[in-house]
Design an enzyme around this catalytic site. Structure first.
Site, PDB file in Angstrom:
ATOM      1  N   GLY C  53      -4.433   2.235   2.960  1.00 24.06           N
ATOM      2  CA  GLY C  53      -3.020   2.033   2.726  1.00 24.06           C
ATOM      3  C   GLY C  53      -2.345   1.446   3.946  1.00 24.06           C
ATOM      4  N   SER C  54      -1.211   0.774   3.747  1.00 23.51           N
ATOM      5  CA  SER C  54      -0.437   0.244   4.864  1.00 23.51           C
ATOM      6  C   SER C  54       0.448   1.343   5.441  1.00 23.51           C
ATOM      7  CB  SER C  54       0.402  -0.943   4.403  1.00 23.51           C
ATOM      8  OG  SER C  54      -0.437  -2.007   4.023  1.00 23.51           O
ATOM      9  N   GLY C  55       1.100   1.019   6.551  1.00 25.81           N
ATOM     10  CA  GLY C  55       2.005   1.984   7.175  1.00 25.81           C
ATOM     11  C   GLY C  55       1.362   2.723   8.338  1.00 25.81           C
ATOM     12  N   HIS C  56       0.154   2.318   8.708  1.00 26.55           N
ATOM     13  CA  HIS C  56      -0.566   3.001   9.786  1.00 26.55           C
ATOM     14  C   HIS C  56      -0.778   2.105  10.996  1.00 26.55           C
ATOM     15  CE1 HIS C  56      -1.364   6.216   6.997  1.00 26.55           C
ATOM     16  NE2 HIS C  56      -1.998   5.405   6.170  1.00 26.55           N
ATOM     17  N   ASP C 109      -9.130   5.702  -1.996  1.00 22.07           N
ATOM     18  CA  ASP C 109     -10.071   4.807  -1.327  1.00 22.07           C
ATOM     19  C   ASP C 109     -11.484   5.037  -1.847  1.00 22.07           C
ATOM     20  OD1 ASP C 109      -8.184   3.531   0.484  1.00 22.07           O
ATOM     21  OD2 ASP C 109      -8.032   5.492   1.436  1.00 22.07           O
ATOM     22  N   HIS C 218      -0.288  10.868   6.104  1.00 23.09           N
ATOM     23  CA  HIS C 218       0.705  10.509   5.089  1.00 23.09           C
ATOM     24  C   HIS C 218       1.680  11.662   4.932  1.00 23.09           C
ATOM     25  CE1 HIS C 218      -3.248   8.814   4.166  1.00 23.09           C
ATOM     26  NE2 HIS C 218      -2.570   7.702   4.068  1.00 23.09           N
TER      27      HIS C 218
END
Ligand SMILES: Nc1ncnc2c1ncn2[C@@H]1O[C@H](COP(=O)(O)OP(=O)(O)O)[C@@H](O)[C@H]1O
Ligand SMILES: Nc1ncnc2c1ncn2[C@@H]1O[C@H](COP(=O)(O)OP(=O)(O)O)[C@@H](O)[C@H]1O
Ligand SMILES: [Mg+2]
Ligand SMILES: [Mg+2]
Ligand SMILES: [Mg+2]
Ligand SMILES: [Mg+2]
Lengths: 330, 217, 330, 217
Positions: C53-56, C109, C218
């Site tokens: 996922g993005s945001g990391h 994932d 998250h």
């Protein structure tokens, strides 16, 4: 205030302990607790010194290293280091060929460097200075001497550091560092405030749904508080004054986009996509772009844009190898 | 004629330390309105350190002021380190060989401090900074002793001048320091440096007044 | 929500545009809009793929580059990339010698990689996986297979990337990447929440004056919500479960301290000073320490600690050259 | 005997798209309590895309379900892409060559969907996930048609089973997904996937019921 600290009045000293333990190949202690130096500086080169208030990480310590700065004077959060600290930084850097002190235009830094320089003279250390004034929002072009130094300082350190590393004389290092920062036009946009630990509450305030164009690195008020718009519109609002500051058309440039601390790097990339379009439309060729947290303001949200006009003299110095926490290139 | 015993400087200095430490939050709040909100932090840190280093010692006024100056320059950085450092260093040098100070000596001490400060900064009255307190306060003192050598009277003039000077910053537009970026928006707020300078001069006057003794002159 | 974005539902695609424009020497587009690849991968080596996922950021794109990953599948904020994207990443990486897919243990994932792997099989691309499970707070040692992957993934990519770069076989790359992440024990501490742009409000909440030990990347709840204490006490709270997870005494370790986004790097150094003391007391030798924003959670405040037990096989791979946005070493 | 015309699938699909898009915020809120608050975002994105790609087309139920499955798998990622993708792909395959569905065909379609989903995930009833809705709903449907081949009656059983299944997640401790990390603290909250699954099955039942016609059998 959600912070990982011990005594809020000791954050700077406590952090220095961590830096020293984490990166012994980059940082060595000196006779002054607020001065760190690069332990492997060549002794026969011009020394590069900088310094300033803390809270701007990776500035200033992150720019100590090979091909970068040799010693850094460390101030309290958002407050100039003492004259003593600058003096010790001059002593700790290689100084046989003289010392280039490359710092930003803030009253406290100016006074402390001035005093330190006088003291250094008495010890026969030759110090020359370049004072970064790249923030276009802080004064009109006619009053360039009043402008603040912001992320253009990174370019100044890189160019000055590379010139010193290849053996340039003090005068030449000073000329090139001055040229580098004169070639930079920067602007910031702030989306939130930040909290100085010892103070415990936000430094200033930006209403949700608003942004402050031209904000300074310590929250100095900008030129306009406006409703928060799209990344595209923010890019335009930042590019307009920067492109008006120098004649960039037809030139090659380096672009530096720095986050102010809490803005995710993803957003800096969203912003950059629009800036890149705008530069293309203005017939400006981008030689290189660096995006990340290069010069921050604690946990402020926002970003700065720095555009640096390049020529054949500056380009190889910008691209020259460097090893530091903030910039490593081979 | 009334004089101040200048061989016992520690007590006076401790009162200066006290007034700054007590007003730590207030000074930061004043700075917060148009600056970065750390003036109280900066000042209290330097003065507290000075207080610690002079504690229990027997010091002349010159030595005590000199310690304050060196501590400020060496410990607080920012603008205040060099500015107040120069001011107190100039004062310390001025009274170096004196055992007692009469009203005139005291006035010279203040003037020498001001001159020392002006060497490091080219700020001037009207810029909205500590000089807006310092300069009229010293001028008011000078005028008072021109008229009469009454020491308490001159100290009262110092206090009045300082308070008027401090209040004058309310309507000024800042020309220097971080607040200068605010332009017109800096009006309507006191300047933090002018406030701390007023606190210091007022306490110095109070403290001196309490210690005045008749000299066998 | 103070963000530099356009449409909150398009942040990922908008950011990809910026990455592509900013760093053409590191990123090239592929046939899938959510897959970027390193344009200069050697064709005869094992391909290294990751995704998540993005945001990391800088994860995952920041780990594309020389001696690192070859292709990355990019998900929505905090959400697994699609199977299609993983498949295209396998295709875009060098795959003649097989592909090592090195990712973290999250349900999405796992399912998407599983599907992509099946599809790749039909195209005769051999894919083997290593699934990072380094977060000690997410399950007890006996249930290691349930643990989340956190900043230990950085070590896995670095080791796997270096092994592939020197020409190791797929099995060897997989063995070493697995060994690397098995050698890692990590834990996070969260001091504030974060806001997914498309959601517009904080993901969860941490009361001011509190911290959450063992929080996930998250915002997955940790093992304890406790009053926010000193950096020293936080260091102890983080070190205790990490040191209990493996027998580190007498070994050499690598330490990675990552900010979660908005915590200033200064605080990570304050924290590290105490961690270093604790490691010293436990007879653990620190071979290297990296401190910065390596694996973040948007603008969450907090930090993660990763301890990696080293041996003569892992050390040279960790120190091998690399060039990427997040890690560059010569 | 009542049957569903399986040659016209787009309308039914559009109703499924509608129910998810309308409940975007609600689903995210449910996920927010014990997950990461994006279930509505994820689902709405995939369903909206599917809606766009089927708009105006004439599609069999199988083709329409297949488009939904591919869109979900190819566009939303996360857990929901593969899970719902597999579910709808299994359903699409099950009714591939059918022009009409009777109550038994419909039940097989559901069962094939479930089987397909179970191939990709080893989640089970009691884990607090969409299976807690799906499995009892399908079981309830199966039991209904064992007793009688009344299609509307079986659809009502599907709805009842789905709703009871969804509500069963309230007291469950999550064993999988992000909420599993909460342990006991996940009790007292509905599972987002169970909620979306209930919305979908309920709307599928409603939509089918409205379209039932007497077959000339
Ligand atoms: N160049 C200058 N000359 C004289 N006084 C100054 C100057 N710059 C700032 N000041 C004074 O400093 C005060 C602020 O001090 P402080 O908050 O401690 O430092 P900083 O501005 O670095 O945060 C201002 O209120 C003003 O009186
Ligand atoms: N491994 C799994 N198997 C089945 N369902 C799962 C699994 N993991 C999560 N779920 C379901 O997914 C739902 C959450 O979906 P969503 O929020 O869209 O994805 P994410 O958990 O990636 O944020 C949960 O409520 C649960 O029903
Ligand atoms: Mg300050
Ligand atoms: Mg201040
Ligand atoms: Mg999610
Ligand atoms: Mg979710």
């Amino acid at each position: 205030m959600q912070r990982i600290i011990n005594d809020p009045d000791n954050v700077v000293d406590d952090a220095i302990k961590g830096y020293l333990r984490a990166s012994p190949s980059l940082f060595a202690a000196t006779d002054h607790p607020r001065v760190l130096k690069y332990p492997s500086s060549a002794s026969d080169k011009v020394g590069i010194v900088t310094g300033g208030g803390s809270g701007h990480e990776p500035a200033f310590l992150g720019y100590i290293g090979e091909g970068m700065c040799d010693a850094v004077a460390i101030g309290e959060i958002f407050s100039s280091p003492t004259a003593d600290a600058f003096l010790e930084a001059f002593r700790s850097a290689p100084h046989g060929q003289g010392v280039a002190c490359l710092y930003g235009n803030y009253a406290g830094d100016n006074m402390n460097v001035k005093m330190a320089k006088q003291m250094a003279e008495m010890e026969d250390i030759e110090v020359k200075t370049v004072i970064a004034r790249d923030d276009v929002a802080s004064a009109p072009p006619a009053e360039r001497d009043k402008r603040r130094g912001v992320a253009g300082e990174v370019m100044m350190w890189k160019i000055g550091g590379a010139a010193a590393a290849r053996g340039d004389s003090l005068d030449e290092v000073i000329r090139l560092a001055q040229k580098a920062v004169d070639a930079c036009s920067s602007i910031g946009v702030g989306l939130s405030s930040c909290t100085i630990p010892a103070n415990g509450k936000p430094n200033f305030s930006i209403e949700p749904g608003h942004m402050e164009l031209g904000i300074g690195h310590h929250g100095e008020p900008g030129i306009e508080v406006a409703p928060l718009t799209s990344a595209e519109a923010i890019a335009t609002a930042m590019c307009d004054p920067v492109l008006a500051d120098q004649d960039f058309a037809g030139s090659e440039v380096a672009v530096l986009i720095s986050g102010l601390g809490a803005t995710p790097v993803m957003e800096l990339n969203i912003l950059y996509a629009h800036i890149a379009e705008r530069l293309e439309a203005a017939d400006i060729r981008v030689h290189r772009t660096d995006i990340g947290n290069y010069f921050t303001s604690l946990e402020m949200m926002g970003a700065t844009l720095t555009l640096m006009k390049l020529d054949d003299e500056l380009k190889p110095l910008l691209d020259a190898p460097a090893r530091s926490l903030a910039i490593t290139q081979c | 004629m009334q004089v101040l015993d200048a061989t016992q400087g520690r007590d006076i200095l401790e009162e200066l330390v006290e007034v700054i430490v007590d007003n730590r939050q207030y000074l930061s709040d004043v700075d917060g309105a148009i600056g970065d909100g750390d003036h109280g932090i900066n000042m209290a840190k330097g003065f507290r350190l000075c207080g610690e280093s002079i504690a229990g010692q027997s010091l002349s006024l010159s030595k005590a002021l000199g310690t304050l100056a060196t501590t400020l320059m060496g410990s607080i950085g920012g603008s205040m380190g060099p500015l107040y450092g120069s001011l107190f260093m100039g004062m310390a040098k001025s009274v170096k060989d004196k055992n007692v100070l009469d009203a005139k000596d005291f006035g010279e001490m203040l003037a020498d401090g001001q001159q020392s400060l002006e060497q490091i900064s080219d700020a001037k009255v009207g810029d909205k900074c500590l000089l807006d307190t310092l300069v009229p306060a010293i001028e008011s003192y000078r005028q008072a002793i021109e008229v009469s050598d009454d020491f308490p009277n001159a100290l009262q003039a110092l206090r009045n001048g300082a308070q008027q000077g401090r209040d004058s910053t309310l309507d000024l537009e800042a020309k220097i320091g971080r607040a200068a970026r605010l332009g017109e928006r800096s009006c309507g707020h006191l300047d933090a440096g002018a406030v701390s300078c007023c606190l210091l001069l007022t306490r110095l006057a109070d403290s001196t007044e309490r210690r005045l003794e008749k000299a066998a002159a």
